[in-house]
Design a protein around this motif. Structure first.
Motif, PDB file in Angstrom:
ATOM      1  N   TYR A 161      -4.039 -22.925  21.511  1.00  0.00           N
ATOM      2  CA  TYR A 161      -2.726 -22.863  20.893  1.00  0.00           C
ATOM      3  C   TYR A 161      -2.861 -22.592  19.399  1.00  0.00           C
ATOM      4  O   TYR A 161      -3.829 -23.027  18.768  1.00  0.00           O
ATOM      5  N   CYS A 162      -1.888 -21.915  18.855  1.00  0.00           N
ATOM      6  CA  CYS A 162      -1.784 -21.839  17.405  1.00  0.00           C
ATOM      7  C   CYS A 162      -0.577 -22.648  16.957  1.00  0.00           C
ATOM      8  O   CYS A 162       0.391 -22.822  17.701  1.00  0.00           O
ATOM      9  N   ASN A 163      -0.658 -23.151  15.759  1.00  0.00           N
ATOM     10  CA  ASN A 163       0.427 -23.920  15.183  1.00  0.00           C
ATOM     11  C   ASN A 163       0.113 -24.122  13.711  1.00  0.00           C
ATOM     12  O   ASN A 163      -0.916 -23.667  13.222  1.00  0.00           O
ATOM     13  N   THR A 164       0.988 -24.795  13.023  1.00  0.00           N
ATOM     14  CA  THR A 164       0.723 -25.107  11.629  1.00  0.00           C
ATOM     15  C   THR A 164      -0.316 -26.214  11.545  1.00  0.00           C
ATOM     16  O   THR A 164      -0.558 -26.940  12.509  1.00  0.00           O
ATOM     17  N   VAL A 165      -0.918 -26.344  10.398  1.00  0.00           N
ATOM     18  CA  VAL A 165      -1.886 -27.403  10.180  1.00  0.00           C
ATOM     19  C   VAL A 165      -1.229 -28.769  10.353  1.00  0.00           C
ATOM     20  O   VAL A 165      -1.843 -29.707  10.862  1.00  0.00           O
ATOM     21  N   HIS A 166       0.008 -28.872   9.954  1.00  0.00           N
ATOM     22  CA  HIS A 166       0.756 -30.124  10.068  1.00  0.00           C
ATOM     23  C   HIS A 166       1.704 -30.077  11.257  1.00  0.00           C
ATOM     24  O   HIS A 166       2.877 -30.436  11.152  1.00  0.00           O
ATOM     25  N   TYR A 192       7.730 -27.540  19.786  1.00  0.00           N
ATOM     26  CA  TYR A 192       7.180 -26.825  18.645  1.00  0.00           C
ATOM     27  C   TYR A 192       5.860 -26.135  18.971  1.00  0.00           C
ATOM     28  O   TYR A 192       5.173 -25.646  18.059  1.00  0.00           O
ATOM     29  N   TRP A 193       5.518 -26.063  20.246  1.00  0.00           N
ATOM     30  CA  TRP A 193       4.291 -25.427  20.689  1.00  0.00           C
ATOM     31  C   TRP A 193       4.590 -24.297  21.651  1.00  0.00           C
ATOM     32  O   TRP A 193       5.529 -24.362  22.446  1.00  0.00           O
ATOM     33  N   GLY A 194       3.770 -23.253  21.562  1.00  0.00           N
ATOM     34  CA  GLY A 194       3.890 -22.148  22.489  1.00  0.00           C
ATOM     35  C   GLY A 194       3.232 -22.463  23.811  1.00  0.00           C
ATOM     36  O   GLY A 194       2.798 -23.598  24.070  1.00  0.00           O
ATOM     37  N   LYS A 195       3.143 -21.446  24.670  1.00  0.00           N
ATOM     38  CA  LYS A 195       2.520 -21.637  25.977  1.00  0.00           C
ATOM     39  C   LYS A 195       1.004 -21.693  25.914  1.00  0.00           C
ATOM     40  O   LYS A 195       0.362 -22.181  26.840  1.00  0.00           O
ATOM     41  N   GLY A 196       0.446 -21.209  24.842  1.00  0.00           N
ATOM     42  CA  GLY A 196      -0.991 -21.145  24.718  1.00  0.00           C
ATOM     43  C   GLY A 196      -1.569 -19.992  25.522  1.00  0.00           C
ATOM     44  O   GLY A 196      -0.869 -19.312  26.276  1.00  0.00           O
ATOM     45  N   THR A 197      -2.860 -19.770  25.358  1.00  0.00           N
ATOM     46  CA  THR A 197      -3.555 -18.753  26.136  1.00  0.00           C
ATOM     47  C   THR A 197      -4.843 -19.365  26.680  1.00  0.00           C
ATOM     48  O   THR A 197      -5.579 -20.029  25.958  1.00  0.00           O
ATOM     49  N   LEU A 198      -5.076 -19.159  27.949  1.00  0.00           N
ATOM     50  CA  LEU A 198      -6.200 -19.802  28.631  1.00  0.00           C
ATOM     51  C   LEU A 198      -7.479 -19.011  28.437  1.00  0.00           C
ATOM     52  O   LEU A 198      -7.535 -17.806  28.707  1.00  0.00           O
TER      53      LEU A 198
END
Length: 117
Positions: free
Chosen positions: A94-99, A106-112
């Motif tokens: 997942y990508c997100n902000t440092v904080h 506030y999170w995407g689906k991610g990539t496996l």
């Protein structure tokens, strides 16, 4: 509202490479210190790498020397280049902000990413 979209995951053999991308068409990622996180099977989500607005990077010890986080503000995209992948790297990334807020909205689906022979 920020909505992260991760891509680039897949199945790769040990020692292989992948490049993950994180984009958001609705928000300017350039104003955030960004990070890649991952959650492996049976594990808690962990911080993998960070990059500041100015481009300073940090890495978890487990990926240091193998992964590289970068950003292209003109493309509003954050990348994670993963080299010499190991089975232990298998996780949803997942990508997100440092904080980042822990709230799932506030999170995407991610990539496996699956590393297996």
């Amino acid at each position: 509202q920020v909505q992260f979209v991760e891509s680039g995951g897949g199945l790769v053999q040990p020692g292989g490479s992948l490049r993950l991308s994180c984009a958001d068409s609705g928000s300017d990622l350039g104003i955030y210190a960004m990070a890649w996180y991952r959650q492996g099977p049976g594990k808690q989500r962990e911080l993998v790498a960070t990059i500041t607005i100015g481009g300073y990077t940090t890495y978890a010890d487990s990926v240091k020397g193998r992964f590289t986080i970068s950003r292209d503000n003109a493309k509003n995209t954050v990348y994670l280049q993963m080299n010499r992948l190991e089975p232990e790297d298998t996780a949803v990334y997942y990508c997100n902000t440092v904080h980042a807020n822990s709230d799932p909205r506030y999170w995407g689906k991610g990539t496996l990413v699956t590393v297996s022979s």
